[in-house]
Motif scaffolding. Structure first.
Motif, PDB file in Angstrom:
ATOM      1  N   GLU A 178      -3.351   2.932  11.871  1.00 32.69           N
ATOM      2  CA  GLU A 178      -3.787   1.876  10.973  1.00 32.69           C
ATOM      3  C   GLU A 178      -3.889   2.430   9.551  1.00 32.69           C
ATOM      4  O   GLU A 178      -4.394   3.533   9.341  1.00 32.69           O
ATOM      5  CB  GLU A 178      -5.135   1.315  11.428  1.00 32.69           C
ATOM      6  N   LEU A 179      -3.417   1.654   8.571  1.00 28.89           N
ATOM      7  CA  LEU A 179      -3.406   2.110   7.183  1.00 28.89           C
ATOM      8  C   LEU A 179      -4.437   1.348   6.357  1.00 28.89           C
ATOM      9  O   LEU A 179      -4.397   0.118   6.309  1.00 28.89           O
ATOM     10  CB  LEU A 179      -2.020   1.903   6.570  1.00 28.89           C
ATOM     11  N   PRO A 180      -5.343   2.051   5.689  1.00 29.25           N
ATOM     12  CA  PRO A 180      -6.304   1.393   4.785  1.00 29.25           C
ATOM     13  C   PRO A 180      -5.733   1.303   3.376  1.00 29.25           C
ATOM     14  O   PRO A 180      -5.016   2.193   2.931  1.00 29.25           O
ATOM     15  CB  PRO A 180      -7.514   2.336   4.840  1.00 29.25           C
ATOM     16  N   ILE A 181      -6.076   0.244   2.650  1.00 30.50           N
ATOM     17  CA  ILE A 181      -5.629   0.056   1.264  1.00 30.50           C
ATOM     18  C   ILE A 181      -6.590   0.800   0.347  1.00 30.50           C
ATOM     19  O   ILE A 181      -7.797   0.793   0.571  1.00 30.50           O
ATOM     20  CB  ILE A 181      -5.572  -1.442   0.900  1.00 30.50           C
ATOM     21  N   PRO A 182      -6.104   1.468  -0.678  1.00 29.55           N
ATOM     22  CA  PRO A 182      -7.014   2.207  -1.564  1.00 29.55           C
ATOM     23  C   PRO A 182      -7.430   1.428  -2.802  1.00 29.55           C
ATOM     24  O   PRO A 182      -7.850   2.026  -3.787  1.00 29.55           O
ATOM     25  CB  PRO A 182      -6.166   3.428  -1.949  1.00 29.55           C
ATOM     26  N   TYR A 183      -7.300   0.095  -2.803  1.00 29.63           N
ATOM     27  CA  TYR A 183      -7.644  -0.701  -3.982  1.00 29.63           C
ATOM     28  C   TYR A 183      -8.521  -1.889  -3.602  1.00 29.63           C
ATOM     29  O   TYR A 183      -8.496  -2.365  -2.476  1.00 29.63           O
ATOM     30  CB  TYR A 183      -6.383  -1.252  -4.668  1.00 29.63           C
TER      31      TYR A 183
ATOM     32  N   GLU B 203       1.025  -0.813  -6.464  1.00 27.60           N
ATOM     33  CA  GLU B 203       1.933  -0.715  -5.321  1.00 27.60           C
ATOM     34  C   GLU B 203       1.361   0.281  -4.304  1.00 27.60           C
ATOM     35  O   GLU B 203       1.073   1.426  -4.650  1.00 27.60           O
ATOM     36  CB  GLU B 203       3.315  -0.248  -5.780  1.00 27.60           C
ATOM     37  N   PHE B 204       1.191  -0.168  -3.086  1.00 30.90           N
ATOM     38  CA  PHE B 204       0.749   0.719  -2.005  1.00 30.90           C
ATOM     39  C   PHE B 204       1.978   1.162  -1.234  1.00 30.90           C
ATOM     40  O   PHE B 204       2.707   0.335  -0.677  1.00 30.90           O
ATOM     41  CB  PHE B 204      -0.234  -0.009  -1.092  1.00 30.90           C
TER      42      PHE B 204
ATOM     43  N   VAL C 217      -4.125  -9.624  -2.420  1.00 34.91           N
ATOM     44  CA  VAL C 217      -2.762  -9.316  -1.988  1.00 34.91           C
ATOM     45  C   VAL C 217      -1.793 -10.228  -2.725  1.00 34.91           C
ATOM     46  O   VAL C 217      -1.902 -11.459  -2.684  1.00 34.91           O
ATOM     47  CB  VAL C 217      -2.616  -9.501  -0.464  1.00 34.91           C
ATOM     48  N   HIS C 218      -0.838  -9.621  -3.439  1.00 35.07           N
ATOM     49  CA  HIS C 218       0.163 -10.391  -4.170  1.00 35.07           C
ATOM     50  C   HIS C 218       1.425 -10.586  -3.334  1.00 35.07           C
ATOM     51  O   HIS C 218       1.976 -11.688  -3.267  1.00 35.07           O
ATOM     52  CB  HIS C 218       0.512  -9.681  -5.478  1.00 35.07           C
ATOM     53  N   GLU C 219       1.878  -9.511  -2.654  1.00 31.94           N
ATOM     54  CA  GLU C 219       3.125  -9.610  -1.897  1.00 31.94           C
ATOM     55  C   GLU C 219       3.158  -8.578  -0.773  1.00 31.94           C
ATOM     56  O   GLU C 219       2.718  -7.433  -0.949  1.00 31.94           O
ATOM     57  CB  GLU C 219       4.331  -9.384  -2.816  1.00 31.94           C
ATOM     58  N   LEU C 220       3.658  -8.990   0.386  1.00 32.02           N
ATOM     59  CA  LEU C 220       3.982  -8.071   1.469  1.00 32.02           C
ATOM     60  C   LEU C 220       5.479  -7.801   1.359  1.00 32.02           C
ATOM     61  O   LEU C 220       6.299  -8.721   1.450  1.00 32.02           O
ATOM     62  CB  LEU C 220       3.654  -8.690   2.839  1.00 32.02           C
ATOM     63  N   ARG C 221       5.851  -6.557   1.178  1.00 38.05           N
ATOM     64  CA  ARG C 221       7.237  -6.234   0.857  1.00 38.05           C
ATOM     65  C   ARG C 221       8.152  -6.198   2.070  1.00 38.05           C
ATOM     66  O   ARG C 221       9.375  -6.278   1.932  1.00 38.05           O
ATOM     67  CB  ARG C 221       7.303  -4.881   0.136  1.00 38.05           C
TER      68      ARG C 221
ATOM     69  N   THR D 143       1.912  -5.177  -2.524  1.00 35.97           N
ATOM     70  CA  THR D 143       1.477  -5.213  -3.919  1.00 35.97           C
ATOM     71  C   THR D 143       0.114  -5.895  -3.995  1.00 35.97           C
ATOM     72  O   THR D 143      -0.081  -6.955  -3.398  1.00 35.97           O
ATOM     73  CB  THR D 143       2.481  -5.987  -4.791  1.00 35.97           C
ATOM     74  N   VAL D 144      -0.817  -5.270  -4.730  1.00 34.18           N
ATOM     75  CA  VAL D 144      -2.177  -5.792  -4.858  1.00 34.18           C
ATOM     76  C   VAL D 144      -2.474  -6.082  -6.326  1.00 34.18           C
ATOM     77  O   VAL D 144      -2.234  -5.242  -7.203  1.00 34.18           O
ATOM     78  CB  VAL D 144      -3.212  -4.801  -4.293  1.00 34.18           C
ATOM     79  N   ASP D 145      -2.977  -7.288  -6.584  1.00 31.15           N
ATOM     80  CA  ASP D 145      -3.432  -7.668  -7.927  1.00 31.15           C
ATOM     81  C   ASP D 145      -4.877  -7.202  -8.069  1.00 31.15           C
ATOM     82  O   ASP D 145      -5.785  -7.765  -7.461  1.00 31.15           O
ATOM     83  CB  ASP D 145      -3.328  -9.188  -8.081  1.00 31.15           C
ATOM     84  N   VAL D 146      -5.071  -6.135  -8.850  1.00 27.55           N
ATOM     85  CA  VAL D 146      -6.409  -5.558  -8.984  1.00 27.55           C
ATOM     86  C   VAL D 146      -7.213  -6.226 -10.087  1.00 27.55           C
ATOM     87  O   VAL D 146      -8.384  -5.896 -10.294  1.00 27.55           O
ATOM     88  CB  VAL D 146      -6.327  -4.038  -9.241  1.00 27.55           C
TER      89      VAL D 146
END
Length: 467
Positions: free
Chosen positions: A54-59, A11-12, A63-67, A82-85
């Motif tokens: 702008e926000l960078p993702i740390p994973y 979860e980001f 991409v599984h879901e935009l909340r 939510t990111v599926d790693v």
């Protein structure tokens, strides 16, 4: 083998991208479910009360879901994506629907978890080390150089307990009051028990040194307002939500107008020689590639006047009942942007040569118009210039930025009949207006500063003899 879903889906969460701000609006998503993302990739743009970031993702993952949808205001600490790693290792669990207003405190990040920071700084390891508190009103040098500093780990507002990144201690209602008044908690000197910031501290700080929030002079604010929503056929009224930069601007204007006693003085000056110098500088090899305009020389004239009268460069510390004299000049420049009027400032403008000032001025304005101004670029200003002349306005009575001592409004430069060497001739003329805090600047000092600015613009050779 099916991967452990507790480690597979990350979860980001919405980070605190602006020194204690409690929420941000999602302006735009750059990814969609199913897209592959990499560590450090920008996934969305959000707008706080201070700027768009702008926000960078740390994973790494998919991409599984935009909340949340674009246009939604989200609390700091709420999960936004939510990111599926570990894609392809099993069926994805059903993700819970996001709450409209998250109330539960988010779990603290593990010691080795990396958290997002401002664009341009990638990602950083989480830490339990307290960040040094920023200096109070006595600081002699600004803490930033026009770039955003890495921000703290994303955490939701907590009651009073200390947090990992050294955020100022304040209860949620106090944080909300600070946000509404445009006050940066990191600059407040707490008087409550155990270093907790109180409501009285916030109210006192509305007249004390504070980070700059864009304060639009009344004449200019309407000209740079955000685009109004489409008017429905037959509608008699249209309502526009007040949020982001506009909301912060309104709060700061009210706080400044009712805390600092404003005085405004005016002077009309012949700037014909300055306009000639502008044309000469455009062909000067030392100014090659730089944008040269009248505002550049107005800025230089203001800096010369501040150098000759340093007491004007000060702020009022209400809590300590002290006048804080600044030995540096962070020169604010009001810039019209699609999101409203922003006032970033040129750090240590007093130390810059004319070519350096021109370069800084050009970068500041272009960055603001592109929507890339960082919160740090709008903090720590000492005096400001607002060019209402670009809207065809002769002059105005600008409102001070919180924590600043003076703001100069520059009117339109127009050919007018003028007595020159005993004869009436057409000359290039403008009107300047200087608003100042009468607690810090009396009528004599304010008049001398304004007169010196006018004298330099009338006889720009004084840039050499006085500078």
């Amino acid at each position: 083998m099916t991967a452990d879903t507790s480690t597979r889906f990350r979860e980001f969460k919405m980070p605190d991208v602006g020194e204690g701000l409690t929420e941000a609006e999602i302006l735009k998503w750059y990814v969609q479910p199913g897209d592959t993302v990499t560590d450090g990739q920008v996934v969305c743009e959000v707008e706080t009360a201070k700027a768009a970031v702008e926000l960078p993702i740390p994973y790494d993952g998919v991409v599984h879901e935009l909340r949340y949808e674009e246009g939604t205001t989200v609390d700091v600490g709420a999960s936004i994506i939510t990111v599926d790693v570990a894609p392809g290792t099993g069926d994805a669990p059903a993700a819970p629907a996001p709450a409209a207003e998250p109330e539960a405190e988010p779990a603290a990040p593990a010691a080795a978890t990396r958290t997002p920071v401002l664009v341009g700084y990638g990602v950083a390891e989480a830490s339990t080390k307290r960040r040094p508190r920023r200096g109070g009103p006595e600081r002699q040098e600004p803490a930033v150089n026009g770039h955003a500093a890495p921000v703290a780990e994303p955490v939701a507002p907590e009651p009073v307990a200390p947090v990992a990144a050294g955020r100022p201690l304040a209860k949620p209602p106090v944080r909300k009051l600070a946000k509404d008044l445009g006050v940066d908690l990191a600059t407040i000197i707490p008087t409550g028990p155990d270093g907790i910031i109180t409501r009285d501290d916030i109210r006192a700080a509305t007249a004390a040194p504070a980070p700059v929030t864009a304060v639009a002079p009344p004449a200019a604010a309407a000209a740079v307002a955000e685009p109004a929503p489409a008017v429905q056929p037959g509608a008699r009224e249209t309502r526009v939500p007040v949020k982001g930069v506009r909301k912060a601007t309104a709060a700061a204007m009210v706080g400044s107008a009712f805390s600092a006693p404003h005085v405004t003085e005016f002077i009309t000056v012949d700037v014909t020689r300055t306009m000639k110098l502008v044309e000469e500088l455009k062909s000067d090899k030392d100014m090659a590639g730089l944008r040269v305009n009248p505002l550049l020389l107005v800025a230089k004239a203001f800096l010369v006047a501040v150098k000759r009268h340093p007491d004007v460069n000060a702020s009022w510390d209400e809590a300590r009942q002290e006048i804080v004299l600044k030995h540096y000049v962070n020169l604010g420049i009001a810039a019209a942007t699609p999101r409203g009027l922003l006032v970033p400032n040129i750090k240590d403008a007093h130390d810059k040569t004319l070519p350096q000032l021109a370069q800084s001025l050009g970068e500041l304005v272009s960055t603001a118009r592109e929507g890339r101004t960082t919160p740090a670029a709008m903090q720590g200003g000492t005096v400001t210039i607002t060019n209402v002349g670009v809207f065809g306005v002769d002059t105005g009575t600008p409102i001070l930025n919180p924590g600043e001592s003076a703001i100069l409004a520059v009117g339109a430069i127009k050919p007018q009949p003028w007595v020159h060497k005993g004869k009436v001739k057409p000359r290039q003329v403008t009107t300047l207006a200087l608003s100042f805090d009468h607690r810090l600047v009396d009528g004599e000092l304010g008049s001398k500063v304004l007169a010196d600015i006018a004298a330099v613009l009338e006889q720009p050779k004084r840039l050499i003899t006085w500078g």
